[in-house]
Write a protein that holds these residues in place. Sequence first.
Motif, mmCIF file in Angstrom:
data_model
loop_
_atom_site.group_PDB
_atom_site.id
_atom_site.type_symbol
_atom_site.label_atom_id
_atom_site.label_comp_id
_atom_site.label_asym_id
_atom_site.label_seq_id
_atom_site.Cartn_x
_atom_site.Cartn_y
_atom_site.Cartn_z
ATOM 1 N N THR A 1 75.462 28.788 131.118
ATOM 2 C CA THR A 1 75.176 27.658 130.231
ATOM 3 C C THR A 1 75.491 27.981 128.774
ATOM 4 O O THR A 1 75.868 27.091 128.014
ATOM 5 N N HIS A 2 75.316 29.231 128.361
ATOM 6 C CA HIS A 2 75.713 29.694 127.027
ATOM 7 C C HIS A 2 75.566 31.201 127.004
ATOM 8 O O HIS A 2 75.173 31.815 127.989
ATOM 9 N N TYR B 1 77.733 20.592 125.017
ATOM 10 C CA TYR B 1 76.756 20.045 124.079
ATOM 11 C C TYR B 1 76.425 21.082 123.004
ATOM 12 O O TYR B 1 75.342 21.663 122.999
ATOM 13 N N HIS C 1 72.717 24.353 119.708
ATOM 14 C CA HIS C 1 71.933 25.587 119.884
ATOM 15 C C HIS C 1 72.867 26.787 119.814
ATOM 16 O O HIS C 1 72.578 27.791 119.151
ATOM 17 N N CYS D 1 77.046 25.732 124.218
ATOM 18 C CA CYS D 1 76.007 25.163 125.086
ATOM 19 C C CYS D 1 76.608 24.162 126.075
ATOM 20 O O CYS D 1 77.296 23.223 125.687
ATOM 21 N N SER E 1 70.537 22.497 132.522
ATOM 22 C CA SER E 1 70.695 22.143 131.109
ATOM 23 C C SER E 1 70.650 23.307 130.141
ATOM 24 O O SER E 1 70.877 23.115 128.939
ATOM 25 N N ILE F 1 69.779 23.259 125.894
ATOM 26 C CA ILE F 1 70.166 22.088 125.104
ATOM 27 C C ILE F 1 68.939 21.438 124.485
ATOM 28 O O ILE F 1 68.971 20.983 123.339
ATOM 29 N N TYR G 1 74.290 19.515 116.773
ATOM 30 C CA TYR G 1 73.178 19.450 117.725
ATOM 31 C C TYR G 1 72.691 18.003 117.875
ATOM 32 O O TYR G 1 72.439 17.528 118.991
ATOM 33 N N SER H 1 75.052 16.127 119.976
ATOM 34 C CA SER H 1 74.951 16.568 121.370
ATOM 35 C C SER H 1 73.735 15.970 122.058
ATOM 36 O O SER H 1 73.794 15.573 123.228
ATOM 37 N N PHE I 1 73.708 13.807 125.289
ATOM 38 C CA PHE I 1 72.980 14.292 126.468
ATOM 39 C C PHE I 1 71.925 13.288 126.921
ATOM 40 O O PHE I 1 71.602 13.205 128.110
#
Length: 237
Positions: free
Chosen positions: A74-75, A147, A150, A154, A169, A172, A194, A197, A201
């Motif tokens: 995810t990141h 997104y 963060h 992300c 997720s 996020i 952010y 995003s 989202f």
Amino acid sequence: MQILKNLFQVSGDLNGITFDLQGALWNDANSYVLKTDAGLIMFDCGCGDTMEQIFNNMKYWDLSPDDIKYCILTHAHYDHTGGGHILKEKGVKFIAIKETADSVQSGDERCAGYLYHKKFNSFVVDRVVADGDVIDVLGVKIKVGHYPGHTMGCTAYSFDYQGKKITVSGDIIGTLLAGDFGWDGSFDFDKKKYIESLRKFAQVDMDIMLPGHGMIYFHKPQWRVEEAYNSALIQWR
């Protein structure tokens, strides 16, 4: 912990599934495993220091760590990817968006090792994906959503499973136990991006949201995202 049939949470120190250090509640993110007929798909892989705990949790549910074929990130933060080099040694293939792939390969500040006073062990992502891609992973169609905010990498991953719309997720949004947003000390944190995003989202249709920390959202997860979006509009504009 079994979420749905053949879908499991296998790590996460905030709710006690794994444990890294005394008093540390953010050292090990939530990791999830989806069992398919062709093998296991893992989403994020924890900090690395809890890998044996993750493997033991899997074995309880008769999931062999040797059957992990892919790990989807995810990141790049340490608590989500620190165990990546261990899985790479086992032959697991990694999937991530470009920003995350670049980060874990360099192992630089974007991986946030400084937050945990640990050195990040870099590794190479095998398949780079992009926003809007629909990828086939062991027969599962997974939609990629980028997104940034963060971190610049992300990403959320959405798929249909057993009549439910599932979204993994990451960070996020924040867990209900600790605010509305992912940690804002990231090297590549960006409030303006952010907000956009979160707006994007909040439009994702999902039945179950599997976050990067804390509690899983089984009931109207979109409401939780809208709350975070509203909070960002109030605090950050």
